[in-house]
Design a protein around this motif. Structure first.
Motif, PDB file in Angstrom:
ATOM      1  N   THR A 217      46.037  39.620  36.826  1.00 16.76           N
ATOM      2  CA  THR A 217      44.783  40.340  37.059  1.00 16.76           C
ATOM      3  C   THR A 217      44.025  40.526  35.745  1.00 16.76           C
ATOM      4  O   THR A 217      43.076  39.812  35.452  1.00 16.76           O
ATOM      5  CB  THR A 217      45.056  41.704  37.722  1.00 16.76           C
ATOM      6  OG1 THR A 217      45.859  41.512  38.890  1.00 16.76           O
ATOM      7  CG2 THR A 217      43.761  42.373  38.152  1.00 16.76           C
ATOM      8  N   ALA A 218      44.505  41.471  34.917  1.00 15.99           N
ATOM      9  CA  ALA A 218      43.804  41.735  33.658  1.00 15.99           C
ATOM     10  C   ALA A 218      43.927  40.567  32.691  1.00 15.99           C
ATOM     11  O   ALA A 218      42.987  40.272  31.940  1.00 15.99           O
ATOM     12  CB  ALA A 218      44.363  43.000  33.021  1.00 15.99           C
ATOM     13  N   GLY A 219      45.074  39.884  32.697  1.00 16.95           N
ATOM     14  CA  GLY A 219      45.263  38.753  31.789  1.00 16.95           C
ATOM     15  C   GLY A 219      44.294  37.619  32.083  1.00 16.95           C
ATOM     16  O   GLY A 219      43.647  37.086  31.179  1.00 16.95           O
ATOM     17  N   GLU A 220      44.191  37.257  33.354  1.00 12.98           N
ATOM     18  CA  GLU A 220      43.257  36.188  33.730  1.00 12.98           C
ATOM     19  C   GLU A 220      41.805  36.637  33.545  1.00 12.98           C
ATOM     20  O   GLU A 220      40.931  35.820  33.222  1.00 12.98           O
ATOM     21  CB  GLU A 220      43.506  35.761  35.174  1.00 12.98           C
ATOM     22  CG  GLU A 220      44.818  35.025  35.371  1.00 12.98           C
ATOM     23  CD  GLU A 220      44.875  34.307  36.701  1.00 12.98           C
ATOM     24  OE1 GLU A 220      43.883  34.364  37.453  1.00 12.98           O
ATOM     25  OE2 GLU A 220      45.914  33.687  36.979  1.00 12.98           O
ATOM     26  N   ARG A 221      41.565  37.900  33.743  1.00 13.58           N
ATOM     27  CA  ARG A 221      40.204  38.417  33.526  1.00 13.58           C
ATOM     28  C   ARG A 221      39.824  38.305  32.049  1.00 13.58           C
ATOM     29  O   ARG A 221      38.705  37.923  31.703  1.00 13.58           O
ATOM     30  CB  ARG A 221      40.152  39.879  33.980  1.00 13.58           C
ATOM     31  CG  ARG A 221      38.770  40.494  33.960  1.00 13.58           C
ATOM     32  CD  ARG A 221      38.854  41.936  34.428  1.00 13.58           C
ATOM     33  NE  ARG A 221      37.544  42.530  34.578  1.00 13.58           N
ATOM     34  CZ  ARG A 221      37.333  43.797  34.904  1.00 13.58           C
ATOM     35  NH1 ARG A 221      38.371  44.594  35.127  1.00 13.58           N
ATOM     36  NH2 ARG A 221      36.115  44.266  35.019  1.00 13.58           N
ATOM     37  N   GLU A 222      40.783  38.615  31.167  1.00 14.22           N
ATOM     38  CA  GLU A 222      40.530  38.531  29.737  1.00 14.22           C
ATOM     39  C   GLU A 222      40.372  37.075  29.289  1.00 14.22           C
ATOM     40  O   GLU A 222      39.552  36.772  28.413  1.00 14.22           O
ATOM     41  CB  GLU A 222      41.679  39.196  28.974  1.00 14.22           C
ATOM     42  CG  GLU A 222      41.451  39.323  27.480  1.00 14.22           C
ATOM     43  CD  GLU A 222      42.573  40.086  26.799  1.00 14.22           C
ATOM     44  OE1 GLU A 222      42.328  40.693  25.748  1.00 14.22           O
ATOM     45  OE2 GLU A 222      43.714  40.060  27.328  1.00 14.22           O
ATOM     46  N   ARG A 223      41.129  36.170  29.889  1.00 14.92           N
ATOM     47  CA  ARG A 223      41.042  34.753  29.540  1.00 14.92           C
ATOM     48  C   ARG A 223      39.876  34.057  30.231  1.00 14.92           C
ATOM     49  O   ARG A 223      39.658  32.854  30.050  1.00 14.92           O
ATOM     50  CB  ARG A 223      42.347  34.039  29.923  1.00 14.92           C
ATOM     51  CG  ARG A 223      43.561  34.489  29.133  1.00 14.92           C
ATOM     52  CD  ARG A 223      44.748  33.574  29.379  1.00 14.92           C
ATOM     53  NE  ARG A 223      45.153  33.578  30.781  1.00 14.92           N
ATOM     54  CZ  ARG A 223      46.085  34.389  31.298  1.00 14.92           C
ATOM     55  NH1 ARG A 223      46.675  35.287  30.512  1.00 14.92           N
ATOM     56  NH2 ARG A 223      46.405  34.324  32.573  1.00 14.92           N
ATOM     57  N   GLN A 224      39.166  34.807  31.081  1.00 13.90           N
ATOM     58  CA  GLN A 224      38.003  34.311  31.826  1.00 13.90           C
ATOM     59  C   GLN A 224      38.373  33.162  32.767  1.00 13.90           C
ATOM     60  O   GLN A 224      37.568  32.260  33.027  1.00 13.90           O
ATOM     61  CB  GLN A 224      36.907  33.858  30.857  1.00 13.90           C
ATOM     62  CG  GLN A 224      36.370  34.977  29.993  1.00 13.90           C
ATOM     63  CD  GLN A 224      35.227  34.536  29.085  1.00 13.90           C
ATOM     64  OE1 GLN A 224      34.904  33.354  29.024  1.00 13.90           O
ATOM     65  NE2 GLN A 224      34.625  35.488  28.400  1.00 13.90           N
ATOM     66  N   SER A 225      39.596  33.225  33.292  1.00 17.08           N
ATOM     67  CA  SER A 225      40.033  32.220  34.271  1.00 17.08           C
ATOM     68  C   SER A 225      39.965  32.747  35.698  1.00 17.08           C
ATOM     69  O   SER A 225      40.191  31.998  36.651  1.00 17.08           O
ATOM     70  CB  SER A 225      41.461  31.769  33.962  1.00 17.08           C
ATOM     71  OG  SER A 225      42.360  32.868  34.008  1.00 17.08           O
TER      72      SER A 225
END
Length: 402
Positions: A217-225
């Motif tokens: 969730t937050a990880g992919e949001r930060e990586r813009q994926s």
């Protein structure tokens, strides 16, 4: 042509596609693997069994090996000293300041005999000896109990002999005798020692899916994926279902490893020496897994929901770490406020699992009604958690980083 052939496939197989993608990617992530398959499920059993073994073995050693006890005024009560020696208590020279020695843990317990002991004994009067100890020192309790038991036994024997010498029955001094009938089984006694197990299992599930939930969730949001993923013509709930499925898989695997680990290391705890019986075999593991299944989904939904509010991996890690305190609540409640389990309590998530696992540890088993309440209550909470998380997934803000 490609769009027409791939879009229906993505719609029908979205769950499997997302699920397999997240599982494969996170199987390569060292932090997720360490948390889900090593730290969470194995660290708890190893530490718990090591601590129990050390504590129990020390207590057993103090109960079986000769116990050195400094004695002040030993010359005034030679018969008492002989009785102590016969029970494995070794009198040691007196200490100048016994109170200070006990507080500094130089001695577990000190026996002090009054100088007027012999005079009062010859007169047939009651005599007094002092056991000097510090009750806040847990390690000394076994020594204190052992010495106290020997002194009290000696006192009863001498009191009975005094009555017999006066032509009276020893029962004259004890007109009422309380006969204790302990109904606790060997498994029930073991349950007291292992009462923290329910919390360990919940914590294992939590740790097993925590880093995965944050990354998805937050990880992919930060990586813009996350934004390209949401741009696909696939319902958001299918994407969420795939992610939750991956989180639940890791959490369930972590729980299984923990159950196997407890089943193995539990055999090395010397419970039989304490008159206890611990059964953490396949039957126990299977029932615990059944009780925990809806809770696995609930915790996965809560972790994903909390992580969805964060804009970065680090921020989500802080939020989810705070959520970790929630599983502690039932354990704290039941340890500080011992209450009789009521039927409705089994329908409360976390509390129902705690009560059910404790009954399994005691050997009482879980009734179909209790199992049903536990599953239905936790499942209802899981559905609510998933619906709230799905609502967050429909928001466009979730895909935007920063």
């Amino acid at each position: 042509m490609n769009m027409k052939t791939t879009t229906p496939i993505m719609r029908t197989r979205a769950f499997v596609t997302v699920f397999m993608k997240e599982v494969r990617e996170n199987l390569r992530d060292r932090r997720t693997i360490t948390s889900a398959f090593l730290t969470g499920p194995l660290l708890g059993p190893i530490i718990m069994v090591m601590l129990l073994n050390i504590t129990l073995n020390r207590q057993l050693d103090k109960a079986e090996k000769p116990l050195p006890v400094p004695v002040s005024g030993a010359e005034y009560a030679p018969n008492l000293i002989n009785a102590l020696k016969a029970e494995g208590i070794v009198p040691k020279p007196a200490i100048a300041n016994p109170e200070l020695a006990v507080r500094k843990q130089d001695a577990d317990v000190v026996l002090r005999i009054s100088p007027d002991y012999a005079t009062a004994w010859r007169k047939g009067e009651a005599v007094q000896v002092e056991l000097i100890y510090d009750s806040s020192q847990r390690d000394a309790n076994a020594s204190v109990d052992r010495l106290s038991s020997v002194v009290e036994t000696y006192a009863r024997q001498q009191g009975a002999m005094r009555l017999v010498s006066r032509g009276l029955s020893p029962s004259t001094a004890w007109p009422v005798v309380a006969a204790k009938r302990d109904q606790a089984t060997a498994q029930a006694r073991a349950a007291l020692v292992f009462s923290i197990l329910p919390y360990f299992f919940v914590l294992t599930v939590f740790m097993g899916g925590m880093y995965l939930a944050i990354d998805l969730t937050a990880g992919e949001r930060e990586r813009q994926s996350l934004e390209p993923l949401f741009a696909n013509p696939v319902p958001r709930w299918k994407i969420l279902a795939g992610k939750l499925g991956a989180i639940c898989t890791f959490s369930a695997a972590s729980l299984l490893i923990s159950l196997v680990a407890f089943g193995v290391v539990g055999r090395f705890v010397p419970t039989e020496k304490l008159g206890m019986e611990l059964n953490l075999g396949l039957g126990f593991s299977g029932q615990v897994l059944l009780l925990m299944l809806p809770l696995i989904v609930l915790l996965a939904a809560l972790q994903s929901m909390v992580a969805a509010f964060a804009k970065s991996y680090r921020e989500a890690q802080m939020y989810v770490s705070l959520l970790m305190f929630v599983p502690i609540l039932p354990s704290i409640l039941l340890s500080t406020m011992p209450i009789k389990a009521q039927g409705w309590m089994y329908a409360v998530p976390l509390l129902g699992q705690h009560l059910g696992i404790m009954q399994l540890l005691r050997g009482d088993g879980v009734t179909p009604e209790q199992l049903g309440l536990c599953l239905i209550g936790s499942l209802a909470a899981s559905v609510l958690g998933v619906l709230v998380t799905a609502r967050l997934y429909r928001s466009e803000r979730l895909a935007i980083s920063g």
